[in-house]
Write a protein that holds these residues in place. Structure first.
Motif, short mmCIF file in Angstrom:
data_model
loop_
_atom_site.label_atom_id
_atom_site.label_comp_id
_atom_site.label_asym_id
_atom_site.label_seq_id
_atom_site.Cartn_x
_atom_site.Cartn_y
_atom_site.Cartn_z
N ARG A 15 -14.76 44.61 -51.90
CA ARG A 15 -14.11 44.13 -50.68
C ARG A 15 -12.60 44.24 -50.80
O ARG A 15 -11.90 44.50 -49.82
CB ARG A 15 -14.55 42.70 -50.39
N ALA A 16 -12.09 44.03 -52.01
CA ALA A 16 -10.64 44.18 -52.21
C ALA A 16 -10.21 45.62 -52.01
O ALA A 16 -9.13 45.90 -51.46
CB ALA A 16 -10.25 43.69 -53.60
N PHE A 17 -11.04 46.58 -52.44
CA PHE A 17 -10.70 47.99 -52.28
C PHE A 17 -10.61 48.38 -50.80
O PHE A 17 -9.87 49.31 -50.44
CB PHE A 17 -11.76 48.87 -52.95
N MET A 18 -11.35 47.67 -49.95
CA MET A 18 -11.35 48.03 -48.53
C MET A 18 -10.02 47.75 -47.86
O MET A 18 -9.78 48.22 -46.75
CB MET A 18 -12.48 47.27 -47.82
N SER A 19 -9.16 46.97 -48.50
CA SER A 19 -7.84 46.69 -47.94
C SER A 19 -6.80 47.68 -48.45
O SER A 19 -5.60 47.50 -48.20
CB SER A 19 -7.42 45.27 -48.31
N LEU A 20 -7.23 48.73 -49.17
CA LEU A 20 -6.31 49.71 -49.74
C LEU A 20 -6.27 51.00 -48.94
O LEU A 20 -5.96 52.07 -49.47
CB LEU A 20 -6.71 50.01 -51.19
N ASP A 21 -6.61 50.93 -47.65
CA ASP A 21 -6.63 52.11 -46.78
C ASP A 21 -7.62 53.15 -47.29
O ASP A 21 -7.37 54.36 -47.24
CB ASP A 21 -5.22 52.73 -46.67
N VAL A 22 -8.74 52.67 -47.81
CA VAL A 22 -9.80 53.54 -48.34
C VAL A 22 -11.11 53.15 -47.69
O VAL A 22 -11.42 51.97 -47.53
CB VAL A 22 -9.91 53.41 -49.88
#
Length: 429
Positions: free
Chosen positions: A235-242
């Motif tokens: 879920r944290a990765f989803m906030s990295l424009d990915v």
């Protein structure tokens, strides 16, 4: 001086022996590294079958060239192409729509992801990899193969797509390491989790990553605290424009999306009404509202449209095969379609394996054609494919193929048992 093919040569389009040897011996790097993914992206769909020959044409070919032809057609026969099917198209359209939309978003706090679920051998990985590789082709052409905003003089790898397999014993650290290993990144093995997360975030940004594919996500089980931490990390990765694309077998059974229910009308998973349940201190909607779950189905044959799709698939496979005695309609005429459906249950991977093994047996035996008698000699697996699940089922629902508890076992057939000499005397007395 380049070689000009002879138009009268029946093998004018056949690769040379050196080229065939290079295809076989060069190896194939795994997709979970940058070089392996680029090799897959550059070579997918390029293995085309040789010209079709009749038995008479094959006999007049010089012996050395005939050996090359047989080796190369054996190679193409066991590498069936990924075809467009209604099931594959449904998943591909969703991936294309999601990626096109997400890459145009401006200042979005999180990007919606996709979960691709299905049973084994349904073609989940092949479909996702093909769709994301096509996206990367278009993205690289759009930006002239450069990272948008790259600093002049740098040589950062431009990797719009990252493919990673979920570690068998997944932890947040091992998941970060798998992503960093995709780039062969240099990092301290004793780095702390915050350091690894920062390195992953920097790598995704520096390499222009737009899509992160996490395969085998069904290895996660939500009763394990480490797996819950991995889910938090995703879920944290989803906030990295990915954009995250997760694939796995029967994803609803893992607990990632609570107890999703299968809707026969829409042929999709639906979520139950919200409850007060919390997972690892986070609302369950943190995952299910950020991902769209799509089910990759198998071929079915209950409607005319489904039957037509199956026949079209068989026709495409037939056109790809190279057997000397093959005839038009080898896989689509007579009872062959029903036979193939019965043997494989409409599962794409099992169908491919049956045909690939059958072509090898056809060449080895000299029959050079696929028919039901030959395919009967090919063993797929012990289970009867007639018991393949009609729809995805969470683990708390017993499978139709599973014997209910307390059910009476069928007695063993004793007709051919040897009961000893005394029993024989009794029968003859």
């Amino acid at each position: 001086m380049s070689h000009v093919p002879d138009p009268d040569d029946p093998l004018a389009g056949l690769p040379s022996r050196a080229q065939i040897a290079e295809l076989i011996l060069a190896g194939r790097p795994h997709r979970d590294t940058y070089s392996g993914w680029q090799h897959y992206r550059a070579h997918r769909g390029r293995l085309v079958p040789p010209p079709a020959l009749t038995p008479d044409q094959w006999r007049i070919v010089p012996a050395a060239r005939r050996t090359d032809y047989d080796l190369y057609r054996r190679m193409t026969n066991v590498n069936l192409p990924l075809q467009r099917t209604p099931m594959q198209e449904k998943v591909t359209r969703l991936i294309r729509r999601r990626l096109n939309g997400n890459t145009l978003k401006q200042d979005a706090p999180t990007l919606a992801g996709i979960m691709v679920s299905g049973w084994g051998n349904y073609g989940k990985t092949a479909t996702v990899c093909s769709a994301t590789a096509a996206f990367e082709d278009q993205w690289l052409q759009l930006h002239d193969f450069l990272i948008p905003g790259a600093i002049e003089g740098t040589v950062d790898l431009h990797a719009p797509v990252v493919y990673v397999s979920t570690p068998v014993t997944a932890t947040p650290k091992s998941t970060c390491v798998s992503i960093l290993n995709f780039f062969r990144a240099d990092f301290r093995r004793r780095a702390t989790l915050p350091e690894l997360v920062r390195l992953v975030a920097d790598s995704l940004r520096d390499h222009g990553v737009k899509v992160l594919v996490l395969d085998d996500i069904s290895r996660l089980r939500m009763h394990r605290s480490d797996d819950q931490d991995v889910l938090d990390l995703m879920r944290a990765f989803m906030s990295l424009d990915v954009t995250l694309i997760l694939t796995g077998v029967n994803i609803p059974a893992t607990g990632l999306l609570r107890e999703a229910k299968w809707d026969k009308t829409t042929a999709q998973w639906v979520m139950p009404q919200l409850e007060s349940t919390r997972i690892h201190g986070l609302e369950v909607t943190q995952t299910e509202h950020r991902f769209e779950l799509v089910e990759l189905d198998r071929f079915r044959h209950t409607t005319a449209e489904q039957i037509r799709a199956f026949l079209n698939h068989l026709r495409g496979v037939e056109n790809h095969l190279r057997l000397l005695n093959a005839k038009k309609g080898m896989l689509t005429d007579g009872t062959m379609p029903e036979y193939l459906m019965r043997r494989t249950g409409g599962v794409v991977g099992l169908l491919g394996r049956l045909i690939e093994d059958g072509t090898q047996e056809a060449m080895d035996s000299g029959r050079e054609v696929l028919d039901e008698d030959l395919l009967d000699e090919i063993v797929l697996r012990r289970e009867d494919m007639a018991n393949a699940p009609d729809e995805p089922m969470p683990p708390d629902q017993p499978s139709a193929a599973r014997r209910p508890s307390g059910a009476r076992r069928r007695p063993r057939n004793t007709v051919f048992d040897d009961h000893g000499p005394r029993a024989a005397e009794d029968r003859t007395g």
